[in-house]
Design an enzyme around this catalytic site. Structure first.
Site: not given
Length: 544
Positions: A168, A449
């Protein structure tokens, strides 16, 4: 002395180690520059389009399905690409940052795939990014190993049962300020994608698993079109067939949810499906509709996958993906094992089990976990209820989702002092860790996160903006939140001790968070707000 890139127009504004120079080769940097020179004007136009769209939302317009692309949604004949090698069965995907130990553990975890994350799980220090590229190159070339400070050795398992690697890159909104092309800052997306693709595409083809990507935070099909153009250019550049790349699009914005068909359509030769990026999706829901009092949400813990707007989003995603022959991936289990508390650990693992059971029964083709110990739980659930590689045959033709369903905030719950303090604490602790170069950290028995921190600070802003009241009747004002912030910082000072507190970045995190919880200023992304604090330029006067 600055690093000599040996490429006309390309400048790196920070120190480069000999190991990093193996990634930042002239050939690779020329490819970065090619993408920048070809597509940076389009990226900037799309970012301006985001700003224009936000103004329309702020003025009262609500998201809706696009009339101009109705023909794409209603045409039932088109299909995206068939699943690529290594992506037919994705029942459990593990995600995490790109540090060397994590890469080895994730590949060895027993998961079907590993999403190596340069975005929400990685604080974008230059070392994190370029060292991460080196780690992934070593992994693809099957030469990665790691020796921990205690002498423990980590190596890739030899039985061949390692996870398929998916990468990603950062989203379109993020810059890479350490690198200039023709005097302009390079996109973090171009930088991350180009370096990984250039160094690993051919080797990936040789071993039969890639190159594969996750593309994040898109707000329209036009942003997917840009990725598709980049993919075609990249494949042509090194001379591999178009359609070799496969990309899964994360649907993690409320605007993207209204363009699922269109996003698959734009990526169709490269599409590997869509993913329910549910934490960022909640963040986006709050962020995009933040000026509207009717969209004020209760405590983060009250917003679950059965909440009406979340349930509609999931059902539409599964139906859309399966109609087009691509995977519908489930969301992240943020729980982590809890040591020394058997009852609490069992409760957490039960939540994971029930979450994955709900997903597989809904028709998802796979799911995400953040910790290797959760792989077995998720795998067992999917093995029991999905004996075949995927559930593309489940069309969900019973589903009919309209715009009102995607905006339905009939949420049971309340704003509580405990919820406020939890949001302040999570925001502080995550931002502090991020400023130290850590993008994925355990906080209060959850793996947090950037996405979960974004929910926390956005809720605080929303509550202050609309003068919400707690369940106890206390008005949530800017003054109240700043007082809570002071109190939570004091608690951390006591728990850390004087030396630990001074060595931390808590005060820097507090300074930034204080600007975000008054209901006035609102930074588009925490990662953009904090980024300059971790940019390390060789010559500070060169700061852009």
């Amino acid at each position: 002395m600055s690093f000599d890139t040996k490429v006309s127009g390309v400048t790196i504004l920070t120190k480069v180690t000999p190991e990093q120079a193996e990634i930042l080769t002239p050939e690779a940097l020329l490819f970065v520059a090619t993408l920048h020179r070809t597509y940076e004007p389009t990226r900037q136009a799309l970012l301006q389009r985001r700003k224009d769209r936000q103004q329309q939302l702020d003025q009262g317009q609500l998201p809706d399905f696009l009339p101009e692309t109705r023909h794409i949604r209603e045409d039932g004949t088109w299909r995206a690409a068939k699943p690529a090698p290594g992506l037919a069965d994705r029942r459990v995907e593990i995600t995490g940052p790109v540090d060397r130990k994590m890469v080895i553990n994730a590949l060895n975890s027993g998961a079907a795939t590993f999403m190596a994350d340069f975005e929400d799980s990685t604080a974008p220090t230059f070392s994190n990014l370029v060292d991460g590229q080196k780690n992934l190159k070593d992994a693809i070339h099957q030469r990665i190993s790691y020796t921990a400070p205690n002498g423990k050795q980590y190596n890739i398992r030899k039985d061949g049962k390692i996870a398929t690697l998916i990468v990603r890159p950062r989203g379109w909104h993020l810059d890479e300020k350490h690198v200039l092309v023709d005097g302009q800052i390079v996109s973090g997306s171009f930088f991350d994608f180009a370096l990984y693709f250039f160094h690993n595409a051919r080797k990936s083809l040789e071993i039969g698993i890639g190159p594969y990507f996750y593309v994040p935070k898109m707000e329209s099909h036009l942003e997917a079109r840009l990725w598709n153009d980049v993919f075609n250019t990249a494949q042509d550049y090194i001379g591999i067939p178009r359609g070799t790349i496969r990309a899964t699009a994360l649907i993690e914005t409320i605007l993207g949810a209204f363009e699922m068909d269109e996003i698959i359509y734009e990526l169709r030769d490269h599409s590997a499906g869509l993913n329910c990026g549910r934490w960022d999706y909640i963040f986006s829901f709050i962020k995009k509709l933040r000026q509207r009092p009717e969209y004020v949400l209760p405590d983060r813990s009250d917003i679950t996958m059965t909440t009406p707007f979340m349930d509609a989003y999931v059902r539409l995603l599964i139906k859309t993906c399966h109609k087009r022959g691509v995977h519908a991936m489930g969301g992240m289990a943020a729980q982590i094992p809890i040591k020394n508390n058997e009852a609490a650990n069992k409760a957490a693992m039960d939540k994971v089990y029930n979450d994955k059971l709900r997903e597989v029964k809904a028709g998802h083709d796979g799911t995400w976990v953040a910790h290797p110990d959760l792989v077995k739980i998720a795998m067992n659930v999917f093995n029991e209820h999905m004996p075949q590689p995927n559930q593309l045959h489940i069309r969900r033709e019973d589903v009919h989702v309209e715009a009102v369903d995607l905006l339905n905030t009939n949420v049971k719950g309340a704003i509580t002092e405990a919820g406020i303090r939890a949001n302040v604490s999570v925001s502080l602790l995550y931002m502090e860790a991020w400023l130290r170069g850590l993008g994925c950290v355990p906080i209060h028995n959850l793996m947090e996160d950037a996405a979960t921190a974004e929910i926390s600070r956005s809720q605080l802003w929303q509550w202050a903006r609309h003068q919400a009241r707690t369940r106890e009747g206390v008005p949530v004002t800017a003054e109240y939140l700043l007082k809570v912030l002071d109190e939570e910082v004091d608690k951390l000072a006591q728990s850390m001790g004087e030396q630990g507190f001074k060595a931390s970045k808590i005060l820097e995190a507090k300074k930034h968070l204080a600007t975000q919880i008054t209901g006035k200023d609102y930074g588009d992304f925490l990662t953009s707000l904090l980024y300059d604090d971790i940019v390390e330029l060789d010559n500070p006067k060169a700061r852009i």
